[in-house]
Design a protein around this motif. Structure first.
Motif, PDB file in Angstrom:
ATOM      1  N   UNK A 162      16.921 -26.266 -31.119  1.00  0.00           N
ATOM      2  CA  UNK A 162      18.072 -26.132 -30.222  1.00  0.00           C
ATOM      3  C   UNK A 162      17.720 -26.604 -28.816  1.00  0.00           C
ATOM      4  N   UNK A 163      16.603 -26.110 -28.265  1.00  0.00           N
ATOM      5  CA  UNK A 163      16.218 -26.495 -26.910  1.00  0.00           C
ATOM      6  C   UNK A 163      15.727 -27.937 -26.855  1.00  0.00           C
ATOM      7  N   UNK A 164      15.100 -28.387 -27.926  1.00  0.00           N
ATOM      8  CA  UNK A 164      14.647 -29.779 -27.975  1.00  0.00           C
ATOM      9  C   UNK A 164      15.829 -30.729 -27.785  1.00  0.00           C
ATOM     10  N   UNK A 165      16.938 -30.440 -28.445  1.00  0.00           N
ATOM     11  CA  UNK A 165      18.115 -31.299 -28.335  1.00  0.00           C
ATOM     12  C   UNK A 165      18.734 -31.250 -26.945  1.00  0.00           C
ATOM     13  N   UNK A 166      18.670 -30.086 -26.292  1.00  0.00           N
ATOM     14  CA  UNK A 166      19.239 -29.939 -24.949  1.00  0.00           C
ATOM     15  C   UNK A 166      18.422 -30.711 -23.916  1.00  0.00           C
ATOM     16  N   UNK A 167      17.103 -30.683 -24.040  1.00  0.00           N
ATOM     17  CA  UNK A 167      16.220 -31.174 -22.985  1.00  0.00           C
ATOM     18  C   UNK A 167      15.751 -32.604 -23.211  1.00  0.00           C
ATOM     19  N   UNK A 168      15.701 -33.062 -24.437  1.00  0.00           N
ATOM     20  CA  UNK A 168      15.036 -34.340 -24.720  1.00  0.00           C
ATOM     21  C   UNK A 168      15.706 -35.513 -24.006  1.00  0.00           C
ATOM     22  N   UNK A 169      14.880 -36.516 -23.700  1.00  0.00           N
ATOM     23  CA  UNK A 169      15.365 -37.755 -23.095  1.00  0.00           C
ATOM     24  C   UNK A 169      14.324 -38.838 -23.329  1.00  0.00           C
ATOM     25  N   UNK A 219      10.918 -30.207 -12.748  1.00  0.00           N
ATOM     26  CA  UNK A 219      11.719 -29.019 -12.432  1.00  0.00           C
ATOM     27  C   UNK A 219      13.193 -29.395 -12.273  1.00  0.00           C
ATOM     28  N   UNK A 220      13.463 -30.404 -11.458  1.00  0.00           N
ATOM     29  CA  UNK A 220      14.847 -30.809 -11.201  1.00  0.00           C
ATOM     30  C   UNK A 220      15.541 -31.238 -12.484  1.00  0.00           C
ATOM     31  N   UNK A 221      14.843 -31.997 -13.306  1.00  0.00           N
ATOM     32  CA  UNK A 221      15.412 -32.468 -14.567  1.00  0.00           C
ATOM     33  C   UNK A 221      15.769 -31.286 -15.472  1.00  0.00           C
ATOM     34  N   UNK A 222      14.847 -30.331 -15.597  1.00  0.00           N
ATOM     35  CA  UNK A 222      15.047 -29.198 -16.499  1.00  0.00           C
ATOM     36  C   UNK A 222      16.175 -28.284 -16.009  1.00  0.00           C
ATOM     37  N   UNK A 223      16.208 -28.010 -14.723  1.00  0.00           N
ATOM     38  CA  UNK A 223      17.275 -27.156 -14.171  1.00  0.00           C
ATOM     39  C   UNK A 223      18.650 -27.762 -14.441  1.00  0.00           C
ATOM     40  N   UNK A 224      18.779 -29.060 -14.227  1.00  0.00           N
ATOM     41  CA  UNK A 224      20.075 -29.698 -14.444  1.00  0.00           C
ATOM     42  C   UNK A 224      20.495 -29.649 -15.905  1.00  0.00           C
ATOM     43  N   UNK A 225      19.549 -29.853 -16.819  1.00  0.00           N
ATOM     44  CA  UNK A 225      19.871 -29.795 -18.235  1.00  0.00           C
ATOM     45  C   UNK A 225      20.318 -28.378 -18.644  1.00  0.00           C
ATOM     46  N   UNK A 226      19.629 -27.359 -18.133  1.00  0.00           N
ATOM     47  CA  UNK A 226      20.001 -25.977 -18.467  1.00  0.00           C
ATOM     48  C   UNK A 226      21.359 -25.618 -17.872  1.00  0.00           C
ATOM     49  N   UNK A 227      21.624 -26.082 -16.654  1.00  0.00           N
ATOM     50  CA  UNK A 227      22.874 -25.745 -15.972  1.00  0.00           C
ATOM     51  C   UNK A 227      24.084 -26.326 -16.681  1.00  0.00           C
ATOM     52  N   UNK A 228      23.883 -27.374 -17.458  1.00  0.00           N
ATOM     53  CA  UNK A 228      24.996 -28.017 -18.158  1.00  0.00           C
ATOM     54  C   UNK A 228      25.394 -27.285 -19.426  1.00  0.00           C
ATOM     55  N   UNK A 229      24.581 -26.295 -19.838  1.00  0.00           N
ATOM     56  CA  UNK A 229      24.865 -25.587 -21.083  1.00  0.00           C
ATOM     57  C   UNK A 229      25.816 -24.410 -20.854  1.00  0.00           C
TER      58      UNK A 229
END
Length: 289
Positions: free
Chosen positions: A179-186, A279-289
């Protein structure tokens, strides 16, 4: 009922090491190792509603772009992860008043943001690694019943490839949360197996004044491949997080900014920049969920 000697609470009702109550944490949690790195993340928050620290465990909870999140320092090593994961789970899945597990269980989303050294020449300093698997060399998780969650085929291949000394205990392999892999991967992320050592010097192949059991282990890990997976990096927490997360029913993912390349002998000229970008990349990905 869980006895007081097993689930230890402080006089104010908070869990013993983390000094937290259930209302203090969000369901989306970011782990860092260093307590000084907590505020490197929460400085980007819109607000901070709660902050506490006990020993190396510092916690801040607030919102980022409207998303409630918690940032917590775990300290170093699998033994600390054992404390953090069990006490976080107790906060959401045990009624601390009755000391009974809850019938309705909560799954936390836990993402580790760390720094690490790459074992592969083609994963450069300042790059990002997502741990598809955690490979535990530390034995901590073997205190639990893990045969149903571990990837024994990768374990067997690693043991055979490295001629692993069984006196050190059987390595374990645990997959990340899909689940988290799909949210964060790029496309920015290198993926692979993250090896988790139980120490920094001998367990990671460093020799100062003491000889080590296998001076060739790092080289063996460098060229280990199985099921189209290779070992990308070496650190001290990921496999323990993945294992306890899987056992307890939480979603866990580990991300690392690569600040050293041990294959090339290079070190980042600006490691703080790479960490800030992750950090910035991860925060933005989490905030979109």
């Amino acid at each position: 009922m869980i006895q007081s000697s097993e689930l230890i609470l402080n006089p104010d009702g908070s869990v013993y090491h983390l000094n937290l109550k259930p209302e203090h944490i969000a369901h989306d949690i970011i782990f860092v190792g260093d307590q000084n790195r907590v505020e490197k993340i929460t400085q980007f928050f819109d607000n901070i509603e709660f902050s506490t620290q006990k020993r190396e465990f510092k916690t801040q909870t607030g919102t980022y772009k409207g998303k409630r999140m918690t940032v917590m320092s775990t300290g170093i090593g699998p033994d600390n992860i054992d404390i953090v994961m069990n006490e976080l789970d107790a906060l959401v899945n045990i009624d601390l008043q009755t000391r009974q597990p809850k019938e309705q269980l909560t799954a936390l989303n836990i993402i580790r943001i760390g720094t690490s050294g790459s074992l592969q020449a083609d994963i450069p300093v300042d790059g990002f690694v997502m741990s598809k698997y955690g490979l535990g060399l530390d034995n901590m998780l073997r205190s639990y019943l893990i045969d149903t969650i571990s990837d024994q085929a990768i374990e067997d291949a690693f043991i055979a490839h490295t001629q692993w000394d069984n006196k050190k205990g059987r390595p374990y392999v645990i997959a990340c949360s899909e689940k988290l892999e799909k949210i964060i991967e790029s496309d920015q992320m290198h993926k692979g197996i993250t090896a988790t050592a139980g120490g920094f010097y001998g367990p990671q192949g460093r020799v100062l004044r003491l000889d080590i059991q296998d001076q060739q282990l790092n080289g063996k890990m460098d060229n280990f491949q199985t099921q189209n997976q290779r070992i990308t990096n070496l650190e001290m927490e990921t496999a323990a997080i993945y294992g306890l997360g899987k056992l307890l029913g939480h979603n866990c993912l580990s991300l690392n900014a690569i600040i050293a390349n041990r294959a090339n002998g290079t070190f980042s000229q600006d490691p703080y920049k790479a960490v800030d970008q992750l950090i910035a990349y991860t925060l933005d990905k989490l905030a979109q969920q």
